[in-house]
Design an enzyme around this catalytic site. Structure first.
Site, PDB file in Angstrom:
ATOM      1  N   GLU A   1       0.816  -1.203   0.000  1.00  0.00           N
ATOM      2  CA  GLU A   1       0.000   0.000   0.000  1.00  0.00           C
ATOM      3  C   GLU A   1       0.859   1.266   0.000  1.00  0.00           C
ATOM      4  O   GLU A   1       0.542   2.232  -0.666  1.00  0.00           O
ATOM      5  CB  GLU A   1      -0.925  -0.019   1.232  1.00  0.00           C
ATOM      6  CG  GLU A   1      -2.130   0.899   1.129  1.00  0.00           C
ATOM      7  CD  GLU A   1      -3.198   0.374   0.167  1.00  0.00           C
ATOM      8  OE1 GLU A   1      -2.913  -0.586  -0.572  1.00  0.00           O
ATOM      9  OE2 GLU A   1      -4.303   0.936   0.136  1.00  0.00           O
ATOM     10  N   ASP A   2       1.955   1.249   0.723  1.00  0.00           N
ATOM     11  CA  ASP A   2       2.709   2.484   0.942  1.00  0.00           C
ATOM     12  C   ASP A   2       4.032   2.589   0.188  1.00  0.00           C
ATOM     13  O   ASP A   2       4.650   3.637   0.176  1.00  0.00           O
ATOM     14  CB  ASP A   2       3.013   2.648   2.446  1.00  0.00           C
ATOM     15  CG  ASP A   2       1.737   2.747   3.266  1.00  0.00           C
ATOM     16  OD1 ASP A   2       0.680   2.982   2.661  1.00  0.00           O
ATOM     17  OD2 ASP A   2       1.796   2.583   4.492  1.00  0.00           O
TER      18      ASP A   2
END
Ligand code: MN
Length: 731
Positions: A81-82
């Site tokens: 996600e990051d």
């Protein structure tokens, strides 16, 4: 190797190894390296390096006794996600199982944000989210990692802005703590609760903390007495046991005070003593010993070993009257039960031991919980929730962009397409589920990522067979509506063609007429809302196009004052003021046919004209430059020469006045009556006053006074008409 984090790395590995003594650390090491390099340079809001977060989460996961794949996934849970890391990277570096777990955690976050965006009330949102989290996490390890993630995050709420911290705290109390409870993870549950409590209600939290601190010495003294007495009695009976006092948690004290309306002392005075023994036989033996020394309180004995609670909790509970006449709550269980009570479902991985088959395929973990406790009537909250999840009528799927869509059980890619957008549904030609092409009839499962392949065709049409394929009402009604719209479109086109043909037979050009106000008038006289509805009705065979053409003609004669000449009308008696029509037409060699002026070009005296012999309605007269003439000329045999003559022809123009109650269709009824009576309307004027009285005056061309009287009588018989008379001019 990144020496900087070696202490943390060793902490995680040793936590893992303490529960899995024969476990291998290489997967965890690889995951650690990947996490450190992925989060390189990222900071948390606290200013700490970001890697401290996955390290904290992984430590919790390892302490719960989960397997190495779960620990590795916890280390990498935020990388997709990051960071720039992809699921493919994870699969390549750490294997498909870790990648699947990380993907699961990532999906839970997406469920969360899509529920947050929904318009449900807050309370329903919490319930929905809780349900979806369980439904989407096909693997319970995903949920456990998520709970550890949340636990680490609520540990640093104090660095967040107050509003955000409170929002996260409330969500934790509403969603995550109940989830932990459902999974039997009481240790995680009370930590989540107390940390959230501190952030959500700081003053109340402090108050409880100081109350506990002030009463604790006295309570500790009493707990110690009870523990000592029990220990001694068990030892004397030859039972080896661990005995200790149980801590009370702040949130549980607070919620008992507020929800059960008890005072702090009532709750805090109750002391709890826990007895942990080796096996089940010793549980019952210990109970006997305890009941022999302390009288039990009637009705407070519960055997959750014979009948475990729904979340696999097993123990014997009893309340007894202990030292100094104080009430003591006893919990008796085996070491295995104790572990299960602390870590709940997570204990599953510890029991298996290393070398046991991985539990990746355990879709039935909820079912298993349910099977065991199917008969348990627990007034507590979540059995119903679990049942609901299992019997759920919905599956939750994802768009390639990560939005989640809840859709009926049994739904197929087409249902999904229509749930995304009606147009996506109409233009669907194929689907990929989890990246693989599948038939449109494939049944979707929760957690599937569904990509709809659409055609680029403009205004695409669903296939009629789709109606039997889809299961959602939305898809079915969208398809049906689109097909009906298409059928209507076809009817409308047919109607248009039939009316055009009928108009041609009436010698009227369809071009402008199909959009004319008069055609709308015809439609409303038939109680149809608009021209389109009229065309559909013609196309579907409900309305005769010939009748429409005739009505249209009548209305046109009214509104455009088209004169229709009866060249061979018999001579008539004439009133003083009746006027002879001076204009006339002569068709070469044809005396018996009616001549009438075509509505399409409205020829006037002096225009160059031609005649066309219609089927059944005499000769229509067109201007030579009328757009229809080239078409008419295709039938040369029907075309004749027509000339204007200045010779008088015998018919009369009479003015009549009509009064009536204005209603829809009144004008149409009057004009139809006039036409039916063999007269022609030369012009008309219509006024409706404020009282809804219609004043209509017509200039009518007819044969004689008898004809006029018959016409007036007939008009008076029309509904709403209460007066029909010869115009004042003609009196
Ligand atoms: Mn995280």
């Amino acid at each position: 190797m990144n020496g900087l984090w070696d202490t943390e790395r060793e902490n995680i590995v040793s936590a893992y190894l303490s529960r899995h003594p024969n476990g291998r650390r290489d997967l965890i090491d690889n995951a650690f390296d990947l996490a450190v390099s992925s989060h390189q340079g990222q900071m948390r809001q606290s200013g700490e390096p970001y890697i401290t977060h996955p390290i904290g989460v992984a430590l919790n996961v390892a302490r719960l006794g989960l397997d190495k794949e779960s620990v590795a996934a916890a280390l990498c849970h935020d990388t997709v996600e990051d960071c720039d890391t992809t699921l493919e990277d994870l699969t390549r570096l750490l294997g498909p199982e870790v990648a699947r777990l990380v993907d699961g955690v990532t999906k839970l976050d997406r469920v969360k944000s899509s529920v947050a965006k929904s318009k449900q009330p807050a309370e329903a949102k919490a319930a929905t989210l809780r349900k979806l989290l369980v439904a989407v996490a096909a693997d319970v390890r995903v949920l456990i990692i998520k709970l550890c993630d949340r636990l680490h995050n609520v540990g640093s709420l104090d660095i967040l802005p107050e509003a955000k911290a409170k929002r996260i705290a409330a969500e934790t109390l509403e969603v995550y703590a109940p989830l932990a409870h459902r999974l039997g993870m009481s240790e995680i549950k009370w930590q989540l609760e107390d940390k959230s409590f501190a952030a959500l209600h700081p003053e109340r939290y402090q108050e409880i903390v100081s109350l506990v601190a002030s009463r604790s010495p006295e309570r500790d003294r009493r707990v110690a007495i009870a523990v000592d007495q029990v220990k001694k009695a068990l030892h004397d009976a030859g039972i080896s046991a661990e005995v200790d006092g149980r801590a009370k948690h702040y949130w549980s004290i607070y919620s008992k005070m507020t929800r059960r309306n008890k005072t702090f002392d009532e709750i805090f005075d109750l002391i709890g003593v826990r007895i942990i023994v080796e096996d089940i036989k010793d549980c019952y033996l210990s109970l006997g010993v305890a009941h022999a020394m302390y009288p039990p309180v009637p009705g407070r004995f519960k055997d959750y070993i014979a009948q475990p609670k729904f979340n696999s909790y097993a123990a014997i509970h009893s309340t007894v009257v202990g030292p100094e006449g104080r009430v003591v709550e006893l919990q008796i269980r085996t070491a295995a039960m104790h572990l299960r009570a602390e870590v709940g479902i997570a204990a599953h991985w510890s029991y298996k031991g290393e070398g046991a088959a991985p539990t990746k395929e355990e879709p039935s973990w909820l079912t298993r919980l349910l099977d065991v406790h199917a008969e348990t009537e627990d007034p507590d909250d979540f059995l119903a929730g679990v049942r609901e999840d299992l019997a759920s009528e919905e599956v939750v799927c994802f768009t390639p962009g990560g939005d989640c869509i809840a859709i009926s059980l049994g739904a197929k890619p087409l249902d999904f397409a229509y749930a995304v957008h009606t147009q996506v549904g109409h233009s669907a030609v194929g689907a990929k589920v989890n990246g693989r092409l599948v038939p449109l009839s494939t049944v979707l499962k929760t957690g599937d990522t569904v990509e709809i392949i659409t055609s680029k065709v403009e205004d695409p049409m669903p296939h009629p067979d789709w109606l039997s394929l889809v299961v959602t009402a939305k898809a079915r009604s969208s398809i049906r509506a689109r097909l009906q719209r298409d059928a209507k479109h076809e009817s409308s086109e047919n109607g248009r063609q039939e009316l055009a043909r009928a108009l041609r037979n009436e010698n009227m050009a369809s071009a402008g007429l199909l959009e004319s106000a008069e055609l709308t008038g015809v439609a409303s006289s038939l109680s149809l809302p608009d021209t389109e509805a009229l065309l559909i009705a013609i196309g579907e065979g409900h309305v005769d196009p010939k009748a429409v053409a005739e009505k249209l003609r009548t209305l046109l004669e009214v509104s455009q004052g088209v004169r229709v000449i009866l060249p061979d009308a018999p001579p008539t008696a004439r009133s003083r003021r009746s006027r002879v029509v001076n204009e006339g037409l002569h068709a070469e060699g044809i005396a018996d046919l009616q001549l009438h002026l075509a509505a399409c070009c409205s020829p006037g005296p002096g225009d160059d004209v031609m005649g066309y012999i219609t089927r059944g309605r005499g000769v229509s007269v067109h201007r030579d430059d009328c757009l229809n003439v080239p078409i008419l000329l295709r039938e040369k045999a029907r075309c004749i020469d027509v000339e204007w003559t200045h010779q008088s022809k015998g018919s009369y123009l009479v003015e009549i006045e009509i009064e009536g109650i204005d209603r829809s269709g009144l004008l149409a009824d009057v004009t139809r009556m006039v036409t039916d009576m063999g007269a022609n309307i030369h012009s008309c004027k219509i006024v409706t006053d404020a009282d809804l009285v219609a004043h209509q005056s017509y200039e009518i061309e007819l044969a004689d006074t008898d004809h006029l009287n018959r016409l007036l009588r007939a008009i008076r018989n029309i509904d709403g008409v209460y007066e029909a008379r010869r115009g004042a001019d003609d009196a």
